[in-house]
Design a protein around this motif. Structure first.
Motif, PDB file in Angstrom:
ATOM      1  N   ASP A  27      29.557 -54.319  12.527  1.00  0.00           N
ATOM      2  CA  ASP A  27      29.950 -55.081  11.325  1.00  0.00           C
ATOM      3  C   ASP A  27      31.302 -55.741  11.573  1.00  0.00           C
ATOM      4  N   TRP A  28      31.436 -56.371  12.740  1.00  0.00           N
ATOM      5  CA  TRP A  28      32.755 -56.842  13.169  1.00  0.00           C
ATOM      6  C   TRP A  28      33.054 -58.229  12.613  1.00  0.00           C
ATOM      7  N   LEU A  35      36.017 -55.496   9.521  1.00  0.00           N
ATOM      8  CA  LEU A  35      37.317 -56.030   9.925  1.00  0.00           C
ATOM      9  C   LEU A  35      38.044 -56.663   8.753  1.00  0.00           C
ATOM     10  N   SER A  36      37.578 -56.392   7.534  1.00  0.00           N
ATOM     11  CA  SER A  36      38.164 -57.051   6.361  1.00  0.00           C
ATOM     12  C   SER A  36      39.617 -56.644   6.140  1.00  0.00           C
ATOM     13  N   ALA A  37      39.986 -55.387   6.457  1.00  0.00           N
ATOM     14  CA  ALA A  37      41.380 -54.980   6.289  1.00  0.00           C
ATOM     15  C   ALA A  37      42.302 -55.822   7.161  1.00  0.00           C
ATOM     16  N   ASP A  83      37.610 -50.685   9.514  1.00  0.00           N
ATOM     17  CA  ASP A  83      38.278 -50.165   8.318  1.00  0.00           C
ATOM     18  C   ASP A  83      37.389 -49.257   7.477  1.00  0.00           C
ATOM     19  N   GLY A  84      36.162 -49.019   7.938  1.00  0.00           N
ATOM     20  CA  GLY A  84      35.276 -48.103   7.239  1.00  0.00           C
ATOM     21  C   GLY A  84      34.503 -48.710   6.091  1.00  0.00           C
ATOM     22  N   TRP A 103      41.010 -47.899  11.265  1.00  0.00           N
ATOM     23  CA  TRP A 103      42.177 -48.715  10.892  1.00  0.00           C
ATOM     24  C   TRP A 103      43.307 -47.840  10.343  1.00  0.00           C
ATOM     25  N   ASN A 104      42.946 -46.857   9.526  1.00  0.00           N
ATOM     26  CA  ASN A 104      43.935 -45.993   8.890  1.00  0.00           C
ATOM     27  C   ASN A 104      43.972 -44.594   9.493  1.00  0.00           C
TER      28      ASN A 104
END
Length: 309
Positions: free
Chosen positions: A53-54, A80-82, A275-276, A288-289
């Protein structure tokens, strides 16, 4: 990285703190004191094949069509929205996506041609690039563009076409029609490393490790690979994050390089940028986090450096 006035540096420090959670508004000066840095994310090479889902948004080519004022990674749909939202909220970046079915080009005059962008992000490609596309990318970098490559582990062929990201990136480096001798000075290792927490080198002057989005101490590796550096082919190549127990020309997990007047960054796994959140049905992982690494700062600082921000 280009030098900036003190006011801009202060704004960058504020930005690094606020965007750690995407919870603070961008400084008001950002949109007015700096021209937009243009970043194109690729979705033409199977970046959503299988469980991948990149993408920064399902609205393509313009993520603002989904939400013109994003505040969190859930404002846009994609793993990759974050990354995209963090850049968007600075007011200093203009973001687009090259949609599925498109062709990567350079110098054609098309709206999404690489010549219209400062940085091109190629996140875990799953479709082999054509000769013209590989040539376009190398010439883009040679003439001043920034290229962000993300690989994944060996046998990560998500669309079952016989090509995975390590093979596709190595093919770009050795069969591009411009410079077939690893022009950027590295190759992707054909490996599947299940887990590690790679650490950053000690280099206080490095603009990616110590950039406008914070200090990078390391990253995470969750089924990924590494790179072999080839300084004899390009002395500008530099490993800045290494797999545990490695240094020098082997085991580099994140690297930077230069070619012509352009810049290159490469990451050995797609998990740190995930980013999950994404499209329904995809099993995603919030790298990401992940507190084991400083992945957001690494991705964002590298984008800024590539874009010469």
């Amino acid at each position: 990285m280009n030098l900036r006035p003190a006011a801009a540096l202060a704004a960058s420090a504020l930005l690094a703190t606020g965007l750690a959670t995407l919870g603070a508004p961008a400084p008001a000066s950002a949109a007015t004191t700096a021209p937009p840095h243009r970043v194109l994310f690729d979705n033409s090479k199977g970046e959503t094949a299988g469980n991948a889902d990149w993408i920064i948004s399902t609205a393509q080519p313009d993520p603002l069509a989904q939400n013109a004022n994003p505040t969190t990674e859930k404002s846009w749909t994609g793993a990759l929205s974050a990354w995209g939202v963090a850049l968007q909220r600075t007011g200093q970046y203009s973001l687009k996506t090259l949609p599925a079915g498109s062709t990567i080009s350079y110098g054609t005059g098309a709206a999404l041609d690489l010549a219209n962008f400062d940085t091109f992000v190629l996140p875990e490609p799953n479709i082999r690039l054509s000769t013209s596309e590989k040539s376009a990318i190398v010439r883009f970098v040679q003439n001043g563009g920034g290229l962000f490559l993300i690989s994944d582990h060996n046998q990560s062929d998500r669309n079952n076409d016989g090509w995975d990201s390590p093979a596709i990136i190595n093919d770009l480096l050795t069969n591009n029609g411009v410079n077939n001798n690893d022009p950027f000075g590295f190759s992707v290792d054909i490996a599947n490393i299940s887990t590690d927490n790679p650490r950053a080198v000690n280099d206080a002057a490095d603009p990616v490790l110590h950039g406008p989005f914070g200090t990078v101490t390391g990253s995470i590796l969750r089924s990924g690979t590494t790179f072999t550096l080839k300084p004899a082919d390009n002395p500008k190549v530099k490993g800045i994050v290494y797999r545990t127990g490695y240094s020098g020309n082997t085991g580099a997990f994140f690297l930077t390089s230069g070619y012509g007047t352009g810049r290159v960054a490469a990451w050995g796994d797609s998990s740190p940028a995930d980013d999950g959140t994404g499209q329904p049905g995809n099993n995603l992982f919030n790298g990401w986090n992940d507190p084991a690494g400083t992945n957001a700062a690494l991705a964002l600082n590298a984008t800024a450096w590539l874009s010469k921000a």
